[in-house]
Motif scaffolding. Structure first.
Motif, PDB file in Angstrom:
ATOM      1  N   GLN A 154       0.792  -1.228   0.000  1.00 42.27           N
ATOM      2  CA  GLN A 154       0.000   0.000   0.000  1.00 42.27           C
ATOM      3  C   GLN A 154       0.829   1.285   0.000  1.00 42.27           C
ATOM      4  N   GLU A 155       2.124   1.190   0.095  1.00 42.07           N
ATOM      5  CA  GLU A 155       3.040   2.321   0.220  1.00 42.07           C
ATOM      6  C   GLU A 155       3.028   2.878   1.652  1.00 42.07           C
TER       7      GLU A 155
ATOM      8  N   VAL B 146       3.209   5.875   2.968  1.00 43.56           N
ATOM      9  CA  VAL B 146       2.383   7.036   3.328  1.00 43.56           C
ATOM     10  C   VAL B 146       0.977   6.599   3.719  1.00 43.56           C
ATOM     11  N   ASN B 147       0.396   5.690   2.978  1.00 44.32           N
ATOM     12  CA  ASN B 147      -0.960   5.229   3.280  1.00 44.32           C
ATOM     13  C   ASN B 147      -1.007   4.448   4.594  1.00 44.32           C
TER      14      ASN B 147
ATOM     15  N   TRP C 175       1.140   4.794   7.155  1.00 41.90           N
ATOM     16  CA  TRP C 175       1.333   5.763   8.228  1.00 41.90           C
ATOM     17  C   TRP C 175       0.057   6.547   8.504  1.00 41.90           C
ATOM     18  N   TYR C 176      -0.657   6.916   7.459  1.00 47.47           N
ATOM     19  CA  TYR C 176      -1.912   7.659   7.615  1.00 47.47           C
ATOM     20  C   TYR C 176      -2.917   6.844   8.420  1.00 47.47           C
ATOM     21  N   GLY C 177      -2.999   5.553   8.124  1.00 47.28           N
ATOM     22  CA  GLY C 177      -3.940   4.693   8.852  1.00 47.28           C
ATOM     23  C   GLY C 177      -3.634   4.626  10.327  1.00 47.28           C
TER      24      GLY C 177
ATOM     25  N   ILE D  34      -1.764   6.909  12.156  1.00 50.83           N
ATOM     26  CA  ILE D  34      -1.753   8.217  12.817  1.00 50.83           C
ATOM     27  C   ILE D  34      -3.139   8.847  12.887  1.00 50.83           C
ATOM     28  N   PHE D  35      -3.920   8.743  11.814  1.00 53.05           N
ATOM     29  CA  PHE D  35      -5.194   9.468  11.735  1.00 53.05           C
ATOM     30  C   PHE D  35      -6.431   8.570  11.886  1.00 53.05           C
ATOM     31  N   GLN D  36      -6.295   7.283  11.664  1.00 56.24           N
ATOM     32  CA  GLN D  36      -7.450   6.393  11.752  1.00 56.24           C
ATOM     33  C   GLN D  36      -7.410   5.481  12.977  1.00 56.24           C
TER      34      GLN D  36
ATOM     35  N   GLU E 204       6.077   8.884  16.159  1.00 56.83           N
ATOM     36  CA  GLU E 204       4.711   9.224  16.581  1.00 56.83           C
ATOM     37  C   GLU E 204       3.842   7.971  16.668  1.00 56.83           C
ATOM     38  N   VAL E 205       4.005   7.078  15.708  1.00 55.84           N
ATOM     39  CA  VAL E 205       3.217   5.842  15.707  1.00 55.84           C
ATOM     40  C   VAL E 205       3.657   4.935  16.848  1.00 55.84           C
TER      41      VAL E 205
END
Length: 224
Positions: free
Chosen positions: A44-45, A47-48, A50-52, A54-56, A136-137
């Motif tokens: 998924q790369e 960035v995707n 990390w987004y999951g 950090i933000f989800q 952060e994660v």
């Protein structure tokens, strides 16, 4: 101190195989989480992924939610069920020391072993996850693991409370109370949910240490 060393050695001989199994399982789940994240990044790369996290509020190692509390409960069963079924607990309480001191030594051994296992797991998981995810994660992961670790430690104490209780009807009540208190620690798996509930987690953990003494007194009084 000599009494504590003697009791700790006795408990170690009884639980050493379980400790090894728990250590291997925790390490295996940590490695599985690392491999799973590496695979997700490849597909998924980064960035995707990390987004999951950090933000989800995705969990880095969702299996820990089950393994950590189960390890605490299992530790209590391995440590105290033989004491009750083989009627060794009554002999232990007749050692030349106060029952509070004896039970405290046995409980502190269990809490100490679990704490070391969980601490090693968190450190190992933080190191390997930190290789593929930002700090952060990793911090969010630790905050997510904290209530599960408290649940593992408290689950140990509550299971001891149930095992030592001599009356089956009271055991059922103890079990219901234990489930109710532990469920507080699983209201949400979102990271940092329990950041403002530190006092509550301390109270749950403290109650898991205190409650076994009540059943210990009932056991020594011969209540059936």
């Amino acid at each position: 101190m000599n009494l504590f060393k003697a009791l700790s050695y006795k408990e170690w001989m009884k639980t050493r195989k379980f400790i090894l199994v728990a250590f291997v399982l925790l390490a295996a789940v940590a490695m599985y989480s690392y491999i799973e994240i590496k695979y997700a990044i490849r597909i998924q790369e980064a960035v995707n992924v990390w987004y999951g996290f950090i933000f989800q509020g995705m969990s880095v190692s969702s299996l820990m939610m089950y393994l950590i509390p189960l390890s605490g409960i299992s530790m209590a069963i391995v440590q105290f069920v033989p004491e009750m079924t083989n009627k060794r607990f009554k002999l232990t309480l007749h050692l030349p020391a106060g029952e509070t001191r004896l039970v405290s030594a046995m409980l502190l051994y269990g809490y100490g072993v679990l704490f070391i296992l969980y601490l090693a797991c968190v450190i190992f998981l933080s190191v390997i996850i930190g290789m593929v995810l930002p700090s952060e994660v990793v911090c969010m992961m630790v905050s997510q693991l904290l209530p599960w670790i408290i649940a593992g430690l408290a689950g140990y104490g509550f299971t001891v409370w149930i095992c030592v209780e001599p009356c089956w009807r009271q055991r059922i009540s103890n079990m219901l109370v234990s489930i109710g208190l532990l469920s507080i620690l699983f209201v949400s798996i979102y990271p940092e949910t329990y950041s403002d509930f530190t006092c509550g987690m301390i109270l749950v953990l403290a109650s898991s240490f205190v409650f076994p003494f009540y059943s210990c007194i009932r056991f020594k009084q011969g209540i059936q």
